[in-house]
Scaffold this motif. Structure first.
Motif, PDB file in Angstrom:
ATOM      1  N   GLN A  25       0.827  -1.208   0.000  1.00 36.68           N
ATOM      2  CA  GLN A  25       0.000   0.000   0.000  1.00 36.68           C
ATOM      3  C   GLN A  25       0.857   1.253   0.000  1.00 36.68           C
ATOM      4  OE1 GLN A  25      -2.640  -0.399   3.346  1.00 36.68           O
ATOM      5  NE2 GLN A  25      -4.099  -1.669   2.222  1.00 36.68           N
ATOM      6  N   ALA A  26       1.957   1.246   0.746  1.00 37.38           N
ATOM      7  CA  ALA A  26       2.856   2.397   0.789  1.00 37.38           C
ATOM      8  C   ALA A  26       3.492   2.620  -0.580  1.00 37.38           C
ATOM      9  CB  ALA A  26       3.933   2.186   1.847  1.00 37.38           C
ATOM     10  N   LYS A  27       3.845   1.541  -1.248  1.00 33.75           N
ATOM     11  CA  LYS A  27       4.437   1.644  -2.583  1.00 33.75           C
ATOM     12  C   LYS A  27       3.424   2.221  -3.568  1.00 33.75           C
ATOM     13  CE  LYS A  27       6.831  -1.205  -5.989  1.00 33.75           C
ATOM     14  NZ  LYS A  27       7.240  -2.570  -6.338  1.00 33.75           N
ATOM     15  N   LYS A  28       2.170   1.760  -3.502  1.00 31.20           N
ATOM     16  CA  LYS A  28       1.118   2.280  -4.378  1.00 31.20           C
ATOM     17  C   LYS A  28       0.857   3.752  -4.077  1.00 31.20           C
ATOM     18  CE  LYS A  28      -1.616  -1.806  -5.474  1.00 31.20           C
ATOM     19  NZ  LYS A  28      -2.951  -2.402  -5.385  1.00 31.20           N
ATOM     20  N   ARG A  29       0.815   4.106  -2.805  1.00 25.56           N
ATOM     21  CA  ARG A  29       0.567   5.492  -2.401  1.00 25.56           C
ATOM     22  C   ARG A  29       1.687   6.402  -2.914  1.00 25.56           C
ATOM     23  NH1 ARG A  29      -1.170   4.569   2.378  1.00 25.56           N
ATOM     24  NH2 ARG A  29       0.862   4.166   3.277  1.00 25.56           N
TER      25      ARG A  29
END
Length: 57
Positions: A25-29
């Motif tokens: 999720q952090a990578k997508k964000r």
């Protein structure tokens, strides 16, 4: 011989899975934040009153 502690192993798998999901999720964000401009005012050039916007063609 010691008995295996299945509850501990299951909890460790759950923690690892949660950590992996958080990283994803952090990578997508970060990818979404990098795609959009930092300042919305920079995204569109202002048009002066009484002037027509320039044609891109």
């Amino acid at each position: 011989m010691a008995k295996p502690n299945y509850s501990f192993e299951k909890r460790q798998r759950e923690i690892a899975k949660k950590k992996q999901q958080d990283e994803k999720q952090a990578k997508k964000r970060a990818a979404r934040e990098g795609a959009k401009p930092a300042d919305p005012a920079d995204a569109v050039a202002p048009v002066e009153p009484g002037r027509k916007p320039a044609d891109p063609a």
